[in-house]
Write a protein that holds these residues in place. Sequence first.
Motif, PDB file in Angstrom:
ATOM      1  N   GLU A 237      13.356  -4.133   0.080  1.00 56.78           N
ATOM      2  CA  GLU A 237      12.384  -3.451   0.931  1.00 56.78           C
ATOM      3  C   GLU A 237      11.412  -2.622   0.087  1.00 56.78           C
ATOM      4  OE1 GLU A 237      14.627  -1.150   3.673  1.00 56.78           O
ATOM      5  OE2 GLU A 237      15.271  -2.875   4.886  1.00 56.78           O
ATOM      6  N   LEU A 238      11.961  -1.934  -0.930  1.00 55.71           N
ATOM      7  CA  LEU A 238      11.123  -1.115  -1.804  1.00 55.71           C
ATOM      8  C   LEU A 238      10.181  -1.997  -2.625  1.00 55.71           C
ATOM      9  CD1 LEU A 238      10.368   1.655  -2.919  1.00 55.71           C
ATOM     10  CD2 LEU A 238      12.275   1.463  -4.545  1.00 55.71           C
ATOM     11  N   ARG A 239      10.686  -3.121  -3.105  1.00 53.78           N
ATOM     12  CA  ARG A 239       9.829  -4.046  -3.857  1.00 53.78           C
ATOM     13  C   ARG A 239       8.628  -4.482  -3.020  1.00 53.78           C
ATOM     14  NH1 ARG A 239      12.660  -9.239  -5.971  1.00 53.78           N
ATOM     15  NH2 ARG A 239      10.496  -9.599  -6.659  1.00 53.78           N
ATOM     16  N   LEU A 240       8.893  -4.908  -1.812  1.00 52.71           N
ATOM     17  CA  LEU A 240       7.815  -5.395  -0.948  1.00 52.71           C
ATOM     18  C   LEU A 240       6.830  -4.288  -0.601  1.00 52.71           C
ATOM     19  CD1 LEU A 240       9.724  -7.767   1.503  1.00 52.71           C
ATOM     20  CD2 LEU A 240       8.039  -8.424  -0.229  1.00 52.71           C
ATOM     21  N   ARG A 241       7.351  -3.108  -0.295  1.00 53.79           N
ATOM     22  CA  ARG A 241       6.479  -1.992   0.086  1.00 53.79           C
ATOM     23  C   ARG A 241       5.559  -1.609  -1.079  1.00 53.79           C
ATOM     24  NH1 ARG A 241       8.299   4.196   1.569  1.00 53.79           N
ATOM     25  NH2 ARG A 241       6.276   4.897   2.406  1.00 53.79           N
ATOM     26  N   LEU A 242       6.131  -1.518  -2.286  1.00 51.99           N
ATOM     27  CA  LEU A 242       5.330  -1.162  -3.452  1.00 51.99           C
ATOM     28  C   LEU A 242       4.301  -2.248  -3.759  1.00 51.99           C
ATOM     29  CD1 LEU A 242       8.075   0.364  -5.782  1.00 51.99           C
ATOM     30  CD2 LEU A 242       6.128   1.595  -4.801  1.00 51.99           C
ATOM     31  N   TYR A 243       4.709  -3.483  -3.686  1.00 54.20           N
ATOM     32  CA  TYR A 243       3.793  -4.598  -3.962  1.00 54.20           C
ATOM     33  C   TYR A 243       2.575  -4.552  -3.035  1.00 54.20           C
ATOM     34  CZ  TYR A 243       2.054  -9.415  -4.081  1.00 54.20           C
ATOM     35  OH  TYR A 243       1.258 -10.523  -4.170  1.00 54.20           O
ATOM     36  N   GLU A 244       2.830  -4.399  -1.750  1.00 53.08           N
ATOM     37  CA  GLU A 244       1.736  -4.379  -0.780  1.00 53.08           C
ATOM     38  C   GLU A 244       0.846  -3.157  -0.957  1.00 53.08           C
ATOM     39  OE1 GLU A 244       0.957  -6.724   1.223  1.00 53.08           O
ATOM     40  OE2 GLU A 244       2.728  -8.008   1.143  1.00 53.08           O
ATOM     41  N   ASP A 245       1.451  -1.982  -1.135  1.00 57.01           N
ATOM     42  CA  ASP A 245       0.667  -0.741  -1.147  1.00 57.01           C
ATOM     43  C   ASP A 245      -0.064  -0.517  -2.468  1.00 57.01           C
ATOM     44  OD1 ASP A 245       1.548  -0.430   1.401  1.00 57.01           O
ATOM     45  OD2 ASP A 245       2.867   1.276   1.017  1.00 57.01           O
ATOM     46  N   ILE A 246       0.520  -0.966  -3.585  1.00 56.74           N
ATOM     47  CA  ILE A 246      -0.191  -0.853  -4.867  1.00 56.74           C
ATOM     48  C   ILE A 246      -1.444  -1.720  -4.845  1.00 56.74           C
ATOM     49  CG2 ILE A 246      -0.080  -1.421  -7.331  1.00 56.74           C
ATOM     50  CD1 ILE A 246       2.906  -0.566  -7.212  1.00 56.74           C
TER      51      ILE A 246
END
Length: 335
Positions: A67-76
């Motif tokens: 979940e953290l990987r996906l959130r960071l990928y999208e928001d960065i």
Amino acid sequence: LNPSDSIYDWVMENVRQMGAGWCPPGILGIGIGGNPEKSMLLAKESLMDHVDIHELKKRGAKNAVEELRLRLYEDINKIGIGAQGLGGLTTVLDVKILDYPCHAASKPVAMIPNCAATRHIHFELDGNGAAKFEKPDLDIWPDLEIPMDSVKRVNIEDLTKENLSQFKSGDTLLLSGKILTARDAAHKKIVEYKEAGKALPNNLELKDRFIYYVGPVDPVKGEVVGPAGPTTSTRMDKFTKDMMEIGILGMIGKAERKQPTIDLIKEYKSTYLIATGGAAYLISQSIKDAKVVAFEEMGMEAIYEFEVKDMPVTVAVDSEGVSIHTTGPQKWNSI
């Protein structure tokens, strides 16, 4: 971090601060847990995994780390830093995370920004001989052509402080002529010689010269020079005032400059050009001659004189102090 601190917030803050210095787009490796040394090792190890964020997006997250990987990928990628920090859709190609148990009173976290030029291949040896690799089909990459009417061919010998103003932030140039190289150690030496009132070795003159921030790799098999890509320019910011006082014409590197350096460029009517980070071998093809002219004992940190032919660069900060690393992302985010 403190146990209650947000890893997401910490990563986002640091990505914004990194800007373009790490040659985005690239991959972030994040290690969480253990002790500081273990977290750094985890971050480094994570970068050796397959790039699979597209597969993760398709199937969805199954745990908190994913979940953290996906959130960071999208928001960065929403920040709009983009390739080389010039604004765009893609700042990270993947975010990799490995974690490990740690003491409840601590939360060691390490992050390694990994340039897209770092590539690796995975294979297994089964004892039946050397591993064999299939070359990728080059036809899967599009053929790109740059319209030459938007490119300016520039003879370096014709440039003066007075005519640098013709080049504006964002212009694409093809440089031909002689430039000098200098990285951290060479800049430190130059300033020491300046403060001591001593001439540089071999009576080398820096006035009205372009300085390329590079430490070239040794040549092999008849090459003029090995890979010669730009290094991150912000490390040279603290030397810029001295170099301007010496009278250099301009600088070539990669990534953004800090505001005090931009102010100096404007004050001295200089310019800052960027070459493409990660394209070290391709850039070396434009170098037709290379020789050491000072500080030979420092190896790749020595000062070289390059003779270049159609070396591709972009005007990053023009003589009026306009920075493409400010205007580029602003323009992108306004779309």
